[in-house]
Design a protein around this motif. Sequence first.
Motif, PDB file in Angstrom:
ATOM      1  N   TRP A  76       0.859  -1.175   0.000  1.00 22.79           N
ATOM      2  CA  TRP A  76       0.000   0.000   0.000  1.00 22.79           C
ATOM      3  C   TRP A  76       0.898   1.229   0.000  1.00 22.79           C
ATOM      4  O   TRP A  76       1.712   1.428   0.915  1.00 22.79           O
ATOM      5  CB  TRP A  76      -0.892  -0.006   1.239  1.00 22.79           C
ATOM      6  N   SER A 189      -1.203  -1.245  -4.232  1.00 25.56           N
ATOM      7  CA  SER A 189      -2.404  -0.470  -3.937  1.00 25.56           C
ATOM      8  C   SER A 189      -1.974   0.956  -3.613  1.00 25.56           C
ATOM      9  O   SER A 189      -1.146   1.166  -2.722  1.00 25.56           O
ATOM     10  CB  SER A 189      -3.175  -1.063  -2.753  1.00 25.56           C
ATOM     11  N   CYS A 191      -2.969   4.587  -2.251  1.00 24.67           N
ATOM     12  CA  CYS A 191      -3.949   5.192  -1.352  1.00 24.67           C
ATOM     13  C   CYS A 191      -4.340   6.574  -1.856  1.00 24.67           C
ATOM     14  O   CYS A 191      -3.495   7.469  -1.993  1.00 24.67           O
ATOM     15  CB  CYS A 191      -3.367   5.300   0.059  1.00 24.67           C
ATOM     16  N   GLN A 196      -8.866   4.438  -4.850  1.00 21.96           N
ATOM     17  CA  GLN A 196      -7.761   3.500  -4.700  1.00 21.96           C
ATOM     18  C   GLN A 196      -7.241   3.117  -6.065  1.00 21.96           C
ATOM     19  O   GLN A 196      -8.016   2.918  -7.016  1.00 21.96           O
ATOM     20  CB  GLN A 196      -8.227   2.239  -3.960  1.00 21.96           C
TER      21      GLN A 196
END
Length: 382
Positions: A76, A189, A191, A196
């Motif tokens: 992330w 991923s 943020c 997303q």
Amino acid sequence: MPVGRVAVVGGSITGCAFAVAAARGGAEVTVYERTTGELADRGVGIALHVDRYAELVAAGYLDDTTPWRNVVGRKWLLDDGDSARGRLVWDQPAAFRMYNWGQLWQGLRRRVPAEVDYRGGTPVTVGPDGEIGLPDGTREHYDVVVGADGYGSAVRAAVFPTIRPQYSGYAMWRGSCRWEHEPMDDLISICVPNGQGVMYRIPGADGDEDRLSWGFYSSVGGLADARPALLALARKYFPPFWADLVTGTPESETLIQPINDLVVDAYTSGRTLVAGDAAAIARPHVASGAVKGIQDAVAFETACRAVGPAGSWDEVLARYQADRYPAGADLVRVARAMGYAMVEDTPDWATMTPERMVDWWAAQHADDGFGGHALGASISVR
């Protein structure tokens, strides 16, 4: 399996899996696919959780001959204005196999026995009690009709006319572009406030070159003027390295997908059953669309084998309903919760630590459905 005739409406991943399932039991199978030619150029990336993949291999629906790319974790990332690839917020364990949609379909298509009548370019209508209307006006009767015709299912519309996909309020841009960098074994991923980005490596069309399959969820703006909105949001929120890849993707390689929810009241109606996205549309956050459809076929085969040649099709459909309706409805529930947390009501990403991310993920009950459910205990494998 009771002896009889089975029609499968839809010839993509779920449809091919059902053709395999019905043919194994000795049914006379006809597949009706409305498009002509190969389906290999459809879609971009498909994710299969490694545990679900192993179950489907054991059931005899997949094997290791289809090209794939490995994922061992999910990173992330947040644009911090400094690092080209972004700041790492959380390195989450994850284990997936990533496929090119067309190649996964080709693998299943090869498994369809030669005696199955696969009719491309044949749109059909569905009537009561297993009746199929053909383009020339003639009608065929089948013991079971399988609606495996996806998101905009004509079969679902015929048997459940009041049930329609419900728009979530946000959309996902999808695309793929050449990946000419180092091998990447992570699901990325990114943020974004109220959104997303998701990116992963897949095999190219020839199985050798790598491509980056990407998706960008956003609740900002509508579906009109999608391309300018995509470019502006990616430039604003993505780290520069990833923004360059997304905005550099040719428009011909991008599409916009409204995110919807749907689950039918029942997976069967009379002698008709629905499967895959025709039965339940779960938001893509759960990464289980292909798994769900193939599992439906495995459950159908299991029901046929359990009933045996002396049983009835009504018994087969009752067993299929009992196994697959709860699984589909629950997957839609989990996907809604994940969509709310990941797009509709995102946290302040800049304040998130790995510990907070773990708690945030657990609050969604995401592990109840991420990658799909395990096959039920009653489902047999070969």
